[in-house]
Scaffold this active site. Structure first.
Site, PDB file in Angstrom:
ATOM      1  N   HIS A 233      32.234  14.226  23.907  1.00  0.00           N
ATOM      2  CA  HIS A 233      31.376  14.599  22.783  1.00  0.00           C
ATOM      3  C   HIS A 233      29.902  14.470  23.143  1.00  0.00           C
ATOM      4  O   HIS A 233      29.086  15.333  22.792  1.00  0.00           O
ATOM      5  CB  HIS A 233      31.694  13.720  21.569  1.00  0.00           C
ATOM      6  CG  HIS A 233      32.964  14.088  20.883  1.00  0.00           C
ATOM      7  ND1 HIS A 233      33.425  13.436  19.752  1.00  0.00           N
ATOM      8  CD2 HIS A 233      33.890  15.045  21.153  1.00  0.00           C
ATOM      9  CE1 HIS A 233      34.564  13.976  19.376  1.00  0.00           C
ATOM     10  NE2 HIS A 233      34.871  14.947  20.203  1.00  0.00           N
TER      11      HIS A 233
ATOM     12  N   GLY B  45      42.726  21.475  44.998  1.00  0.00           N
ATOM     13  CA  GLY B  45      41.864  22.614  44.711  1.00  0.00           C
ATOM     14  C   GLY B  45      40.441  22.223  44.379  1.00  0.00           C
ATOM     15  O   GLY B  45      39.819  21.404  45.052  1.00  0.00           O
TER      16      GLY B  45
ATOM     17  N   GLU C  38      29.296   6.910  20.186  1.00  0.00           N
ATOM     18  CA  GLU C  38      28.503   7.991  20.779  1.00  0.00           C
ATOM     19  C   GLU C  38      27.012   7.686  20.717  1.00  0.00           C
ATOM     20  O   GLU C  38      26.263   8.001  21.658  1.00  0.00           O
ATOM     21  CB  GLU C  38      28.838   9.310  20.084  1.00  0.00           C
ATOM     22  CG  GLU C  38      30.219   9.824  20.471  1.00  0.00           C
ATOM     23  CD  GLU C  38      30.824  10.789  19.474  1.00  0.00           C
ATOM     24  OE1 GLU C  38      30.070  11.339  18.636  1.00  0.00           O
ATOM     25  OE2 GLU C  38      32.057  10.993  19.523  1.00  0.00           O
TER      26      GLU C  38
ATOM     27  N   TYR D 144      31.147  15.756  11.961  1.00  0.00           N
ATOM     28  CA  TYR D 144      32.389  15.052  11.625  1.00  0.00           C
ATOM     29  C   TYR D 144      32.905  15.379  10.224  1.00  0.00           C
ATOM     30  O   TYR D 144      34.119  15.566  10.043  1.00  0.00           O
ATOM     31  CB  TYR D 144      32.215  13.549  11.811  1.00  0.00           C
ATOM     32  CG  TYR D 144      32.366  13.121  13.252  1.00  0.00           C
ATOM     33  CD1 TYR D 144      33.621  12.868  13.799  1.00  0.00           C
ATOM     34  CD2 TYR D 144      31.257  12.995  14.083  1.00  0.00           C
ATOM     35  CE1 TYR D 144      33.771  12.491  15.126  1.00  0.00           C
ATOM     36  CE2 TYR D 144      31.389  12.618  15.417  1.00  0.00           C
ATOM     37  CZ  TYR D 144      32.649  12.368  15.929  1.00  0.00           C
ATOM     38  OH  TYR D 144      32.788  12.012  17.244  1.00  0.00           O
TER      39      TYR D 144
END
EC number: 1.14.12.17
Length: 390
Positions: free
Chosen positions: A96, A277, A148, A106
């Site tokens: 986020h 890869g 966050e 939110y």
């Protein structure tokens, strides 16, 4: 960024409310993907401004709805204590922050989820269900908002910053390295090996009008005030990067974040890197820093073909330059070469730090083996949404 925005009041669920939601866990497990797919469709139609935060390829393939359904199911199972899924939650928080998700988004997700539950479950999503679900969602949302906010405070810059493409280098038939520097001359700090950066791409396609968010690992440490990413041509945006991006183009970039970071304080003297890869990209700075720290490094590097193998010359030179400290083990599928668990039998968890990144099936196979072998601190991440299958 300022202190965390308080959009939801965290109110502990009562034992009765917890039991009620957990009694619905089988329903969420069975119908979760239908609910989340419905949620995204409703949200994008009702709140089109949020579309630019979502990878539409992951919507079409169903990966994003699947991951959100898994997240909801795990949250319901662990309402009493999120500790067992703290690692998964932390990956979501960092994702986020890399995308620049804001607290105000939110309530949009919460309202869209409620509407989706009503559409899918019908009468089962009654007033009592909605009331308890909103309470539980608010608790989770504010927990994520707070986490966050703490991460945002640590980032090198806020929002997205314009970067200019300074160089394009072909690393393999379908892989291009992109070198970028800040337009405003901002001084880039050394990365923590394993970090990635998020982009907002306008690919100038008349059929795709949305800005396309993507994350790419930083594939070398900062040099000449440039980041480098290395992108395989496997999708809409990566095709644009490989075929149409030009030196001088400007692209918005968010500050680096990451979950699979090099462990610089580990006392273990050996490092094993398993890369499938394009999963090699974050491993390059990890390998370089491990060698600088005097560790013995083994790379187990799997590719489809010699033509699709990026950085072959780089690793060959690295092996020559490090006098036995770096060992390259190549596996080419087109030559019937495949990494086997027997190749890893010598890895002692007490002596080795182990890093793993590649396709989901590859990661699942070797994660299962390594964890069973006692590698409790396996370092890994996922390209795309955090994958519940691995």
């Amino acid at each position: 960024m300022s202190a965390a925005k308080q959009l939801f009041k965290i109110v502990p669920l009562t034992p009765t409310e917890i039991n009620f939601l957990q009694s619905l866990a089988p329903v969420v497990k069975e119908h979760g993907v239908t609910v989340t797919s419905t949620m995204y469709k409703y949200m994008f139609q009702t709140y089109p401004e949020v579309r630019s935060y979502f990878n539409m390829t992951n919507q079409k393939t169903g990966r994003q709805p699947k991951v959100l359904a898994f997240s909801l199911y795990q949250y319901i199972l662990h309402l009493n204590d999120l500790t067992p899924i703290s690692g998964f939650v932390n990956q979501i928080v960092l994702k986020h922050c890399g995308l620049g998700i804001k607290p105000d988004q939110y309530p949009v997700v919460g309202e869209s989820l409620v509407q989706a539950f009503k559409m899918v479950l019908g009468e089962a999503a009654d007033e009592h269900f909605v009331e308890v679900f909103k309470k539980a969602y608010g608790n989770l949302a504010q927990t994520l908002i707070d986490a966050e906010a703490s991460v945002y405070k640590t980032l090198a810059w806020e929002e997205f910053k314009d970067f200019r493409v300074t160089k394009l280098v072909k690393e393999a038939e379908d892989v291009t390295s992109v070198y970028l520097t800040p337009v405003d001359g901002f001084k880039l700090k050394p990365i923590i090996p394993g970090e990635y950066i998020s982009f907002r791409w306008d690919i100038h396609n008349p059929d795709i009008t949305d800005i396309q968010p993507r994350e790419y690992s930083i594939s070398q440490d900062v040099k000449e005030n440039e980041y480098r990413i290395s992108v395989r041509d496997i999708g809409i945006v990566s095709d644009y990067i490989n075929k149409k991006l030009q030196v001088g183009d400007i692209v918005p970039v968010h500050a680096p974040v990451g979950t699979m970071k090099y462990d610089s304080i580990s006392k273990k003297g050996k490092v094993a890197v398993l890369a499938g890869g394009i999963g090699i990209t974050p491993m390059i700075p990890i390998i370089e820093h491990a060698l600088k720290d005097g560790k013995d490094v083994e790379l187990y590097y799997s590719n489809r073909s010699y033509q699709s193998e990026p950085f072959r010359e780089f690793f060959s030179n690295l092996e020559k330059e490090n006098n036995g400290k770096f060992k390259l083990n190549n596996y080419i599928s087109a030559e019937n070469q495949k990494l086997q668990v027997k190749d890893l039998e010598h890895i002692n968890p007490d002596e080795y730090d182990v890093y793993l990144l590649g396709p989901v099936a590859y990661m699942h196979e070797f994660k299962t083996y390594l964890v069973g072998k006692g590698v409790s601190d396996l370092k890994m991440e996922f390209f795309g949404p955090t994958d519940p299958d691995c």
